[in-house]
Design a protein around this motif. Structure first.
Motif, short mmCIF file in Angstrom:
data_model
loop_
_atom_site.label_atom_id
_atom_site.label_comp_id
_atom_site.label_asym_id
_atom_site.label_seq_id
_atom_site.Cartn_x
_atom_site.Cartn_y
_atom_site.Cartn_z
N MET A 1 1.16 -1.27 0.02
CA MET A 1 0.08 -0.03 -0.06
C MET A 1 0.76 1.34 0.09
O MET A 1 1.74 1.33 0.87
N ASP A 2 0.45 2.35 -0.99
CA ASP A 2 1.24 3.47 -1.01
C ASP A 2 0.58 4.36 0.18
O ASP A 2 -0.68 4.77 -0.08
N LEU A 3 1.43 4.80 1.16
CA LEU A 3 0.96 5.49 2.37
C LEU A 3 0.87 7.08 1.93
O LEU A 3 0.46 7.83 2.81
N GLY A 4 1.48 7.32 0.63
CA GLY A 4 1.33 8.73 0.40
C GLY A 4 2.25 9.60 1.22
O GLY A 4 2.25 10.82 1.54
N LEU A 5 3.64 9.24 1.58
CA LEU A 5 4.44 9.77 2.46
C LEU A 5 5.55 10.29 1.68
O LEU A 5 6.45 11.13 2.29
N LYS A 6 5.59 10.02 0.38
CA LYS A 6 6.80 10.51 -0.25
C LYS A 6 6.99 12.21 -0.48
O LYS A 6 5.85 12.67 -0.76
N GLY A 7 8.12 12.77 0.10
CA GLY A 7 8.19 14.10 0.15
C GLY A 7 7.75 14.82 1.02
O GLY A 7 8.03 15.92 1.34
N LYS A 8 7.20 13.91 2.15
CA LYS A 8 6.93 14.45 3.43
C LYS A 8 8.07 14.72 4.32
O LYS A 8 9.22 14.15 4.20
N LEU A 9 7.96 15.76 5.49
CA LEU A 9 9.11 15.97 6.18
C LEU A 9 8.77 15.30 7.62
O LEU A 9 7.72 15.59 8.33
N ALA A 10 9.41 14.22 8.12
CA ALA A 10 9.20 13.38 9.25
C ALA A 10 10.12 13.66 10.21
O ALA A 10 11.47 13.58 9.93
N VAL A 11 9.91 14.13 11.42
CA VAL A 11 10.94 14.35 12.59
C VAL A 11 10.75 13.14 13.45
O VAL A 11 9.69 12.52 13.82
N GLY A 20 13.07 2.98 17.14
CA GLY A 20 13.59 4.39 16.38
C GLY A 20 14.17 4.07 15.07
O GLY A 20 13.61 4.91 14.14
N ALA A 21 15.03 3.28 15.06
CA ALA A 21 15.64 3.22 13.72
C ALA A 21 14.68 2.50 12.61
O ALA A 21 14.81 2.60 11.49
N ALA A 22 13.89 1.39 13.37
CA ALA A 22 12.93 0.88 12.35
C ALA A 22 11.82 1.80 11.71
O ALA A 22 11.55 1.73 10.72
N VAL A 23 11.32 2.47 12.56
CA VAL A 23 10.57 3.74 12.06
C VAL A 23 11.30 4.68 11.26
O VAL A 23 10.72 5.12 10.09
N THR A 24 12.38 5.23 11.56
CA THR A 24 13.20 6.03 10.58
C THR A 24 13.45 5.30 9.22
O THR A 24 13.21 6.17 8.17
N LEU A 25 13.84 4.05 8.83
CA LEU A 25 13.85 3.51 7.89
C LEU A 25 12.75 3.29 7.12
O LEU A 25 12.51 3.08 5.86
N GLY A 26 11.61 2.96 7.87
CA GLY A 26 10.30 2.80 7.45
C GLY A 26 9.92 4.07 6.64
O GLY A 26 9.43 4.29 5.38
N PHE A 27 10.07 5.20 6.96
CA PHE A 27 9.85 6.38 6.42
C PHE A 27 10.65 6.63 5.37
O PHE A 27 10.12 6.95 4.15
N ALA A 28 11.86 6.26 5.35
CA ALA A 28 12.89 6.27 4.24
C ALA A 28 12.58 5.50 3.01
O ALA A 28 12.42 5.82 1.86
N ARG A 29 11.79 4.49 3.35
CA ARG A 29 11.31 3.47 2.28
C ARG A 29 10.33 3.84 1.70
O ARG A 29 9.85 3.84 0.30
N GLU A 30 9.57 4.67 2.44
CA GLU A 30 8.20 5.57 2.00
C GLU A 30 8.53 6.83 0.90
O GLU A 30 7.54 7.59 0.43
N GLY A 31 9.84 7.17 1.14
CA GLY A 31 10.20 8.41 0.46
C GLY A 31 10.12 9.58 1.01
O GLY A 31 10.02 10.89 0.41
#
Length: 263
Positions: A1-11, A20-31
């Motif tokens: 499923m595309d979560l539509g996170l590409k180009g978002k800025l996540a802190v 924390g690392a898993a969350v970080t890399l999850g966002f990276a995979r989503e762009g």
């Protein structure tokens, strides 16, 4: 499923290891581009490098989340670099004293973990939410724990801090909702990793006079699904709540524990 996170800025706070690392890399995979906050920037470096290798920007900022001024400075730096903030995930936290009753816990021990687990998210939300308000909305995810949903003997300080984080989450959800900001909480149960394998499992094995494999299985049997959660399970929940797929969800406590707190 595309979560539509590409180009978002996540802190993300506490991104160096584990959840924390898993969350970080999850966002990276989503762009999603990233701002990674923590006290030990050297420890965050390898995770940031992995994220950049996936083609996203990853800015590392030294920040003690219990320091209000440091959080404000981190928000200023993030806005100067990216011009916006779309998502905040508060992973940073601590466990406090383990194996002590409330009567044995010192006031200093109690204050330390409550300060970290509640004041930290309080500071970061206050620092980053104004940028979300100005930008027309955003998503905030706090990482709590199931001991903040059912309580736990011998973990009074930690349990109290996570109960408090639930209240903080719900109050901010009510206050920030009119600004199109969702605020939710993910509550992991026991997560399979170094602490589980090196501390919890040996403790249970010694307590019951069984092997470590039997101890791990005994722990898993407490859950309806018969298995212990992973960092990736927790990350998946955070990513969902940080996405517009969860646009109509706010103020919730989402246990990720295989069926323990809610059953």
């Amino acid at each position: 499923m595309d979560l539509g996170l590409k180009g978002k800025l996540a802190v993300v706070t506490g991104p160096a290891k584990g959840m924390g690392a898993a969350v970080t890399l999850g966002f990276a995979r989503e762009g999603a581009d990233l701002v990674l906050l923590g006290r030990d920037v050297d420890a965050i470096g390898p995770v940031a490098a992995q994220a950049r290798a996936m083609g996203v920007a990853a800015e590392v900022i030294r920040c003690d989340v219990t320091d209000e001024g440091a959080c404000a400075a981190a928000a200023e730096a993030a806005l100067a670099r990216f011009g916006r903030v779309d998502i905040l995930v508060n992973v940073a936290g601590g466990t406090g004293p383990i194996g002590k009753t409330g009567l044995e816990t010192t006031a200093e021990e109690f204050d330390e973990i409550v300060h970290l687990n509640m004041r930290g998210p309080f500071n970061t939300i206050r620092a980053f939410a104004p940028a979300m308000v100005a930008g027309g909305g955003g998503k905030i995810v706090n990482v709590g724990g199931t001991f903040g949903m059912r309580g736990r003997a011998m973990r009074l300080s930690y349990s109290s801090s996570k109960w408090g984080l639930r209240g903080l989450t719900k109050s901010f959800a009510l206050e920030l909702g009119p600004s199109n900001i969702n605020v939710n909480l993910v509550a992991p149960g026991m997560v399979d990793g170094p602490r589980f394998r090196e501390k919890v499992v040996p403790q249970v094995a010694a307590q019951y006079g069984i092997s470590e494999d039997e101890a791990a299985a005994r722990h898993a049997s407490d859950y309806a699904l018969g298995r212990v959660s992973t960092d990736e399970d927790v990350a998946a929940a955070c990513l969902f709540l940080a996405s517009d797929r969860a646009r109509q969800i706010t103020g919730v406590d989402l246990p990720v524990d295989g069926g323990w707190a809610a059953l």
